[in-house]
Design a protein around this motif. Structure first.
Motif, PDB file in Angstrom:
ATOM      1  N   ALA A  57      -7.000   8.243  -2.255  1.00 51.65           N
ATOM      2  CA  ALA A  57      -6.055   7.191  -1.864  1.00 51.65           C
ATOM      3  C   ALA A  57      -6.774   6.120  -1.067  1.00 51.65           C
ATOM      4  CB  ALA A  57      -4.912   7.788  -1.042  1.00 51.65           C
ATOM      5  N   ALA A  58      -7.665   6.533  -0.166  1.00 52.33           N
ATOM      6  CA  ALA A  58      -8.390   5.558   0.654  1.00 52.33           C
ATOM      7  C   ALA A  58      -9.255   4.664  -0.234  1.00 52.33           C
ATOM      8  CB  ALA A  58      -9.245   6.282   1.692  1.00 52.33           C
ATOM      9  N   ARG A  59      -9.919   5.279  -1.195  1.00 52.99           N
ATOM     10  CA  ARG A  59     -10.787   4.480  -2.076  1.00 52.99           C
ATOM     11  C   ARG A  59      -9.966   3.523  -2.933  1.00 52.99           C
ATOM     12  NH1 ARG A  59     -14.535   7.629  -5.586  1.00 52.99           N
ATOM     13  NH2 ARG A  59     -13.357   9.506  -5.232  1.00 52.99           N
ATOM     14  N   ALA A  60      -8.829   3.993  -3.412  1.00 54.15           N
ATOM     15  CA  ALA A  60      -7.978   3.123  -4.230  1.00 54.15           C
ATOM     16  C   ALA A  60      -7.471   1.950  -3.399  1.00 54.15           C
ATOM     17  CB  ALA A  60      -6.796   3.931  -4.777  1.00 54.15           C
ATOM     18  N   LEU A  61      -7.125   2.224  -2.144  1.00 54.22           N
ATOM     19  CA  LEU A  61      -6.638   1.148  -1.288  1.00 54.22           C
ATOM     20  C   LEU A  61      -7.735   0.135  -1.030  1.00 54.22           C
ATOM     21  CD1 LEU A  61      -4.558  -0.141   0.488  1.00 54.22           C
ATOM     22  CD2 LEU A  61      -5.062   1.513   2.271  1.00 54.22           C
ATOM     23  N   PHE A  65      -7.476  -3.850  -1.921  1.00 51.56           N
ATOM     24  CA  PHE A  65      -7.646  -4.887  -0.921  1.00 51.56           C
ATOM     25  C   PHE A  65      -8.823  -5.784  -1.249  1.00 51.56           C
ATOM     26  CE2 PHE A  65      -6.642  -6.866   2.917  1.00 51.56           C
ATOM     27  CZ  PHE A  65      -7.777  -7.071   3.668  1.00 51.56           C
ATOM     28  N   SER A  66      -9.888  -5.202  -1.780  1.00 52.06           N
ATOM     29  CA  SER A  66     -11.060  -6.040  -2.078  1.00 52.06           C
ATOM     30  C   SER A  66     -10.759  -6.988  -3.232  1.00 52.06           C
ATOM     31  CB  SER A  66     -12.298  -5.191  -2.355  1.00 52.06           C
ATOM     32  OG  SER A  66     -12.195  -4.531  -3.573  1.00 52.06           O
ATOM     33  N   TRP A  67      -9.887  -6.570  -4.138  1.00 54.01           N
ATOM     34  CA  TRP A  67      -9.452  -7.496  -5.191  1.00 54.01           C
ATOM     35  C   TRP A  67      -8.728  -8.692  -4.589  1.00 54.01           C
ATOM     36  CZ3 TRP A  67     -10.548  -9.032  -9.704  1.00 54.01           C
ATOM     37  CH2 TRP A  67     -11.092  -8.155 -10.648  1.00 54.01           C
ATOM     38  N   ARG A  68      -7.913  -8.391  -3.594  1.00 60.53           N
ATOM     39  CA  ARG A  68      -7.182  -9.478  -2.930  1.00 60.53           C
ATOM     40  C   ARG A  68      -8.160 -10.435  -2.265  1.00 60.53           C
ATOM     41  NH1 ARG A  68      -2.734  -8.306   1.656  1.00 60.53           N
ATOM     42  NH2 ARG A  68      -2.555 -10.457   2.345  1.00 60.53           N
ATOM     43  N   LEU A  69      -9.168  -9.900  -1.605  1.00 62.89           N
ATOM     44  CA  LEU A  69     -10.153 -10.747  -0.951  1.00 62.89           C
ATOM     45  C   LEU A  69     -10.931 -11.580  -1.967  1.00 62.89           C
ATOM     46  CD1 LEU A  69     -11.677  -8.279   1.686  1.00 62.89           C
ATOM     47  CD2 LEU A  69     -10.013 -10.089   2.087  1.00 62.89           C
ATOM     48  N   VAL A 128     -17.991  -5.399   4.393  1.00 65.48           N
ATOM     49  CA  VAL A 128     -18.125  -6.122   3.127  1.00 65.48           C
ATOM     50  C   VAL A 128     -18.648  -7.521   3.424  1.00 65.48           C
ATOM     51  CG1 VAL A 128     -16.299  -4.848   2.005  1.00 65.48           C
ATOM     52  CG2 VAL A 128     -15.730  -6.954   3.137  1.00 65.48           C
ATOM     53  N   LYS A 129     -19.436  -7.976   2.484  1.00 64.00           N
ATOM     54  CA  LYS A 129     -20.005  -9.319   2.641  1.00 64.00           C
ATOM     55  C   LYS A 129     -19.465 -10.226   1.547  1.00 64.00           C
ATOM     56  CE  LYS A 129     -23.877 -10.881   4.186  1.00 64.00           C
ATOM     57  NZ  LYS A 129     -23.663 -11.228   5.581  1.00 64.00           N
ATOM     58  N   TYR A 130     -19.260 -11.478   1.935  1.00 63.49           N
ATOM     59  CA  TYR A 130     -18.872 -12.498   0.965  1.00 63.49           C
ATOM     60  C   TYR A 130     -20.129 -13.149   0.440  1.00 63.49           C
ATOM     61  CZ  TYR A 130     -13.845 -12.837   1.838  1.00 63.49           C
ATOM     62  OH  TYR A 130     -12.513 -12.602   1.893  1.00 63.49           O
ATOM     63  N   GLN A 131     -20.162 -13.326  -0.857  1.00 58.66           N
ATOM     64  CA  GLN A 131     -21.277 -14.076  -1.425  1.00 58.66           C
ATOM     65  C   GLN A 131     -20.721 -15.085  -2.403  1.00 58.66           C
ATOM     66  OE1 GLN A 131     -23.967 -11.044  -3.050  1.00 58.66           O
ATOM     67  NE2 GLN A 131     -25.559 -12.084  -1.924  1.00 58.66           N
ATOM     68  N   THR A 142     -18.804  -7.494  -1.668  1.00 54.99           N
ATOM     69  CA  THR A 142     -19.630  -6.304  -1.896  1.00 54.99           C
ATOM     70  C   THR A 142     -19.696  -5.468  -0.625  1.00 54.99           C
ATOM     71  OG1 THR A 142     -20.973  -7.703  -3.300  1.00 54.99           O
ATOM     72  CG2 THR A 142     -21.861  -5.572  -2.741  1.00 54.99           C
ATOM     73  N   PRO A 143     -19.470  -4.172  -0.768  1.00 54.54           N
ATOM     74  CA  PRO A 143     -19.610  -3.333   0.422  1.00 54.54           C
ATOM     75  C   PRO A 143     -21.085  -3.156   0.745  1.00 54.54           C
ATOM     76  CG  PRO A 143     -19.080  -1.966  -1.475  1.00 54.54           C
ATOM     77  CD  PRO A 143     -19.123  -3.377  -1.952  1.00 54.54           C
TER      78      PRO A 143
END
Lengths: 378, 181
Positions: A57-61, A65-69, A128-131, A142-143
């Protein structure tokens, strides 16, 4: 005379009472023995399944969330002015997400995810970093670091959370170590002998350390596939060809680690049969018929469901069939009762151990009642 | 005059029947205890083994999944050891040493393995102490399926019980090195 007859009756009653008490005590002792023997096993299985569920569940969340970002510019991130916190419920697992700007790196976010499933909980920290990407519609998120931590380390202050100092130190060490590791890793490329590897690392080598895969007498070599499974092949090609610059690589990887149970949990498909090989060769071998995968729930096809699930399905099938049988006996059974009993039986057969006594008994009983019902035309 | 009927049981008959019944129940209970004890030891081994297997599985997943790179075995190869770069950039080596286990009956010896690990810090050059990760291993093979995933094929044993496990572990920190120049 009357008195003698009265005495006899009370003695007989006393003996019957005694026998009933003894029988009840005997049955209670047997049941308690069985319950005590099985109690630990059930508890342990339930606990570890809850832990694996929390992990998934944690990984799915995180993926959600990263898709949203990805879809928001860095300036529009949810935690721009203050920390962002949200609660979710995934299939009975209560999750809490906390996101805030990293204090020691630019264009970087710290994400905490706490997942609680029954008695088990998992706390995962991601940085996570934004590129910037060539494809400007999406960001590249990317984590750069992720690890499990104790749930006590989950920040309690949701408005201005701070990453624990030990994590910041670990991140600093990581950056230093990753810069310096290349030389050492390169020196290991030319050897596959574990003792030489340990010597190259200045670690104590011991001739007793296992260097070759031991042969077993059970005939199963459990060696590697010739090529990784197709799904991994596609990922590999994508990763190699589009490394570091393309979002489609990230998409493929995100799909594969987003709690996609078919990939993570299933064992690799059976490779062509062949001989054994040493650790250095791409080997041919019989694939392993494994049990549990990383997700914990899946595994080889036709594996029976967990014990708790089987018992629940058996109970439901038993009650449905019994109710149908009783109603049929009194002549009040309807097609709905029949369908309910049949559906409960087929659900049980789907999760039961194949060819087990209870599965065969349930199937037989269901058949008999169905025949009886259809013969009576009611 | 009331007719006296010869029905019911005499006291001696009752006492005798109670004694025989008690003997039968005691014998039955004794047989049940014996079978429960025999089942209990085998069940106890199974429970112990399941517990150890899940513990070993979770420990391996926790350690390997947090790594950022698999160095050995190479992609498509298998080996009884694993070399990887962990989440903090240190180089970790997981290897097995042979160990002789004595079963509960104190007579039978079984050859098995234990899994150990050491880590080296590439910045300071420090090498950690050898750490035991898991024991009671019959067979443990690491296979690198792709750049970011490892399959662990593990067989554990406890007395006369054995269990097999295949776990595929994806590296969470696979991209950690991407930002280091």
């Amino acid at each position: 005379m009357k008195g003698a007859v009265g005495v006899n009756r009370s003695v007989n009653k006393g003996m019957a009472t005694y026998m009933v008490i003894v029988l009840i005590a005997f049955v209670a002792l047997s049941l308690s023995n069985v319950t005590i023997l099985n109690r630990g096993e059930m508890g342990q299985i339930v606990k570890s399944e809850a832990l694996i569920k929390a992990d998934l569940a944690a990984r799915a969340l995180y993926q959600k969330f990263s898709w949203r970002l990805k879809c928001l510019a860095f300036e529009d991130r949810p935690c721009k002015n203050s920390a962002y916190s949200e609660q979710f419920d995934f299939e009975g697992v209560k999750c809490e997400l906390l996101c805030y700007d990293s204090e020691d790196e630019a264009e970087s976010l710290d994400i905490w995810i706490l997942a609680k499933s029954d008695d088990a909980s998992r706390a995962i920290f991601y940085r996570v970093k934004y590129q910037q990407s060539l494809v400007n519609s999406y960001n590249k998120i990317t984590p750069s670091y992720s690890a499990f931590y104790n749930i006590d380390e989950f920040p309690s202050n949701k408005t201005s959370p701070k990453t624990p100092q030990k994590i910041l130190d670990a991140l600093k060490n990581m950056r230093e170590n990753l810069k310096n590791k290349s030389a050492i890793v390169k020196s290991l490329e030319n050897t596959n002998n574990i003792n030489q590897i340990l010597q190259a690392l200045n670690a104590p080598a011991d001739p007793a350390i296992l260097n070759q895969i031991p042969k077993t007498t059970d005939g199963q070599q459990r060696l590697v596939n010739v090529a990784p499974p197709n799904r991994q092949n596609a990922d590999l090609l994508t990763l190699n060809a589009l490394k570091k610059t393309d979002n489609s690589m990230l998409l493929a990887n995100a799909t594969s680690i987003a709690g996609n149970a078919e990939i993570v949990d299933a064992p690799p498909p059976e490779p062509p049969a062949g001989g054994a090989a040493g650790p250095n060769q791409p080997a041919l071998g019989q694939g392993g018929g494994g049990a549990v995968g990383q997700g914990g729930g899946g595994g080889a096809p036709n594996k029976p469901a967990p014990y708790g699930q089987r018992v629940a399905a058996w109970a439901r099938a038993g009650i449905a069939n019994l109710a149908f049988g009783v109603k049929r006996f009194f002549g009040t059974a309807t097609d709905e009762d029949r369908d309910r009993a049949n559906s409960a039986t087929s659900n049980y057969l789907a999760v039961s151990k194949p060819n087990s006594f209870s599965a065969m008994a349930a199937k037989k009983y269901n058949e008999i009642i169905n025949n009886n019902y259809s013969k009576s035309g009611k | 005059m009331r007719k006296y009927t010869n029905c019911g049981f005499s006291t001696i008959e009752l006492i005798l029947s109670l004694m025989i019944f008690s003997l039968v129940v005691t014998g039955f209970y004794g047989v049940m205890q014996l079978s429960a004890a025999a089942g209990k030891s085998s069940l106890k081994d199974k429970v112990e083994l399941q517990k150890n297997t899940r513990r070993a599985q979770m420990k391996l997943i926790d350690e390997i999944s947090c790594a950022s790179e698999v160095v050995k075995p190479e992609i498509g190869s298998s080996a009884p050891f694993l070399v990887l770069v962990d989440k903090e950039g240190r180089i970790g080596v997981y290897y097995q040493k042979e160990h002789v286990y004595r079963l509960d009956d104190d007579k039978t010896e079984v050859r098995g393995y234990k899994l150990f690990s050491v880590t080296k810090n590439p910045t300071t050059g420090a090498v950690s102490q050898e750490k035991e990760i898991a024991g009671n291993i019959k067979r443990l093979i690491f296979t690198t399926m792709s750049e970011g995933s490892v399959t662990v094929n593990l067989k554990l044993f406890a007395n006369r019980e054995e269990t097999d496990l295949v776990t595929q572990v994806t590296l969470k920190n696979y991209y950690a090195g991407e930002f280091i120049h």
